[in-house]
Design an enzyme around this catalytic site. Sequence first.
Site, short mmCIF file in Angstrom:
data_model
loop_
_atom_site.label_atom_id
_atom_site.label_comp_id
_atom_site.label_asym_id
_atom_site.label_seq_id
_atom_site.Cartn_x
_atom_site.Cartn_y
_atom_site.Cartn_z
N HIS A 1 38.58 4.22 -33.53
CA HIS A 1 37.20 4.11 -32.56
C HIS A 1 37.42 4.92 -31.28
O HIS A 1 37.84 5.93 -31.16
CB HIS A 1 37.30 2.44 -32.20
CG HIS A 1 35.71 2.18 -32.12
ND1 HIS A 1 34.75 2.97 -31.74
CD2 HIS A 1 35.37 0.66 -31.52
CE1 HIS A 1 33.61 2.13 -31.16
NE2 HIS A 1 34.16 0.94 -31.08
N HIS B 1 33.27 10.81 -39.24
CA HIS B 1 32.66 9.67 -38.63
C HIS B 1 31.87 8.46 -39.79
O HIS B 1 31.56 9.11 -40.83
CB HIS B 1 31.27 9.94 -37.74
CG HIS B 1 31.00 9.01 -36.80
ND1 HIS B 1 29.88 8.09 -37.43
CD2 HIS B 1 31.16 8.49 -35.67
CE1 HIS B 1 29.55 7.28 -36.21
NE2 HIS B 1 30.38 7.64 -35.25
N ASP C 1 34.58 12.36 -29.50
CA ASP C 1 35.80 12.15 -28.90
C ASP C 1 36.52 13.50 -29.26
O ASP C 1 37.55 13.75 -28.59
CB ASP C 1 36.47 11.10 -29.72
CG ASP C 1 36.10 9.90 -29.34
OD1 ASP C 1 35.77 9.55 -28.03
OD2 ASP C 1 36.04 8.69 -29.89
N1 CMC Z 1 41.24 13.65 -41.24
C1 CMC Z 1 41.57 13.73 -42.33
N2 CMC Z 1 41.03 13.35 -43.28
C2 CMC Z 1 40.08 12.11 -43.13
C3 CMC Z 1 39.64 11.84 -41.78
C4 CMC Z 1 40.40 12.84 -40.76
N3 CMC Z 1 39.93 12.58 -39.34
N4 CMC Z 1 38.69 11.10 -41.60
C5 CMC Z 1 38.33 10.91 -43.06
N5 CMC Z 1 39.27 11.59 -43.58
C6 CMC Z 1 39.17 11.47 -45.27
C7 CMC Z 1 39.60 10.20 -45.66
O1 CMC Z 1 41.11 10.41 -45.98
C8 CMC Z 1 39.02 10.10 -47.02
O2 CMC Z 1 39.63 10.68 -48.16
P1 CMC Z 1 39.45 10.24 -49.68
O3 CMC Z 1 37.88 10.35 -49.93
O4 CMC Z 1 40.04 11.44 -50.21
O5 CMC Z 1 40.02 9.19 -49.76
C9 CMC Z 1 37.57 10.68 -46.49
O6 CMC Z 1 37.65 11.27 -45.57
C10 CMC Z 1 36.73 9.17 -46.01
O7 CMC Z 1 37.25 8.59 -45.07
P2 CMC Z 1 37.20 7.31 -44.61
O8 CMC Z 1 38.46 6.72 -43.99
O9 CMC Z 1 36.79 6.36 -45.95
O10 CMC Z 1 35.93 7.33 -43.72
P3 CMC Z 1 35.54 6.07 -42.69
O11 CMC Z 1 34.00 6.09 -42.61
O12 CMC Z 1 35.76 4.81 -43.22
O13 CMC Z 1 36.23 6.20 -41.41
C11 CMC Z 1 36.76 7.24 -39.38
C12 CMC Z 1 35.60 6.91 -40.37
C13 CMC Z 1 35.91 7.84 -38.12
C14 CMC Z 1 37.62 5.90 -38.96
C15 CMC Z 1 37.89 8.25 -39.73
O14 CMC Z 1 36.71 9.42 -40.08
C16 CMC Z 1 38.81 8.54 -38.86
O15 CMC Z 1 39.70 8.19 -39.06
N6 CMC Z 1 38.75 9.67 -38.12
C17 CMC Z 1 39.81 9.92 -37.04
C18 CMC Z 1 39.72 8.92 -35.93
C19 CMC Z 1 38.44 9.24 -35.07
O16 CMC Z 1 37.90 10.55 -34.48
N7 CMC Z 1 37.71 8.45 -34.52
C20 CMC Z 1 36.67 8.50 -33.63
C21 CMC Z 1 35.14 8.25 -34.35
S1 CMC Z 1 33.87 8.61 -33.31
C22 CMC Z 1 33.96 7.77 -31.98
C23 CMC Z 1 33.88 6.17 -31.89
O17 CMC Z 1 33.65 5.46 -33.09
O18 CMC Z 1 34.42 5.48 -31.16
#
Ligand code: CMC
Length: 431
Positions: A268, A309, A366
């Site tokens: 987050h 996201h 971010d």
């Molecule tokens: N790098 C590599 N792979 C990723 C990433 C990433 N940053 N984000 C998602 N994936 C992959 C994930 O492994 C999954 O792959 P598969 O379908 O093969 O299993 C797919 O994309 C879907 O990911 P998810 O984890 O199911 O998606 P989510 O909606 O649960 O998570 C997220 C969203 C923001 C937590 C995630 O994208 C992440 O961890 N990003 C990095 C951290 C980040 O930048 N966070 C800030 C978010 S925006 C500001 C805020 O909210 O505060």
Amino acid sequence: MSEAQNVLLSDPASGKSVELPLIHGSVGPACIDIAALPKATGHFTYDQGFIATASCKSAITYIDGDAGVLMYRGYPIEQLAQHSNFLEVAYLLMNGELPNAAQFAAFDHEVAHHTMMHEAFRTFLFGFRHDAHPMAMLTGMIGSLAAFYHHGLDLEDPDMRRLAAIRLIAKVPTIAAACYRYSIGWPLRYPRNNLEYVDRFLHMMFEVPSEPLQLNPVVAKALDLLFILHADHEQNASTSTVRLVGSTGANPYACVAAGVAALWGPAHGGANEAVLRMLAEIGRPQDVGKAVERAKDKNSGFRLMGFGHRVYKNFDPRATIIRQMTHKVLAELGVNDPMLEVALKLEEAALKDEYFVSRKLYPNVDFYSGIIYKALGIPTEMFTVMFAIARTVGWVSHWLEQSAEHDSKIGRPRQVYVGATKRDFTPIASR
Ligand code: CMC
């Protein structure tokens, strides 16, 4: 809201069916109200991570993740970023309408006159280790406001609720700057109420007793814009936390402290700090390819921070604004940051890569904010604190909205139990 309709849900196993009402918002997809489901069918729903579940009705912020749309109270974020300022946006989020000149002046005056901390806060702050993470201090310090402003806080009284919200908007920057100064051994600064919100914060952060601070308007403008972009984002993890705690009738300062704790995680708000650490770790543009490969490898435990996201599956409109702003701010401040080159290469490589394209993983808010914070002279450990200052406005707006509901319910999810089934206790000697 338009006329409700029903959705018929049948359970072939039991032969039972139930008509569930469809709830329409003013814009966006309709939601199926499943409250009647357990009683009618004996089933609950399972939705890990709330991917398909709306937890409340809210009139504050709207996101269309497929179209890359973000609106505060109906106003597109691009228009607010271009024409408004953070305090005006705070008024808008809290009250639902943009203020006229007199309303804004009154609001500005009210916030400015609640910026002081009780002197006993210093003793509390000085109890932390000097090397504590500022987010840890911020969580504790905001929670402690519940102890300082407890008396006379009648949560049934809208004026008292509003006062608590104003206090939070006013005092969080003072607390944030105090945490920073304590961590580097500088004497604390009192807020200067004759300054504007962002200038006041910059003074509390950077002014030293030995010489007056010459504020750079480019820095103040950039920070104000970053605060606008971070002010609210509907039911994200920290706001949902504030609402969940708020649903129990807890003290508002405790609710917001819980929100700060939720924001800290790298998935987050902690991502802005993590992005900068990641860029530093990658180090050189020519090493970007290796980082992309590592992020695609599920066994590496490494993700590209600042990418992806839960809601935006096209682009994050805040990232688009920040990206343009990064180039402008760095040029205006005359900063030549090699990290920007690494960031640009990383963005380019990821946006061309099938893994990121097929999963719709785009740079989020971010990804660039850390580079700007760094250029503005904000230390890395303070990045998520900056996010928290801005998001306080969103948290209190949601808390106010929730507190005014007449049909509110305690937030209490169910679970799929996967533990042991019934078994008999064995005395310790027989185990
Ligand atoms: N790098 C590599 N792979 C990723 C990433 C990433 N940053 N984000 C998602 N994936 C992959 C994930 O492994 C999954 O792959 P598969 O379908 O093969 O299993 C797919 O994309 C879907 O990911 P998810 O984890 O199911 O998606 P989510 O909606 O649960 O998570 C997220 C969203 C923001 C937590 C995630 O994208 C992440 O961890 N990003 C990095 C951290 C980040 O930048 N966070 C800030 C978010 S925006 C500001 C805020 O909210 O505060």
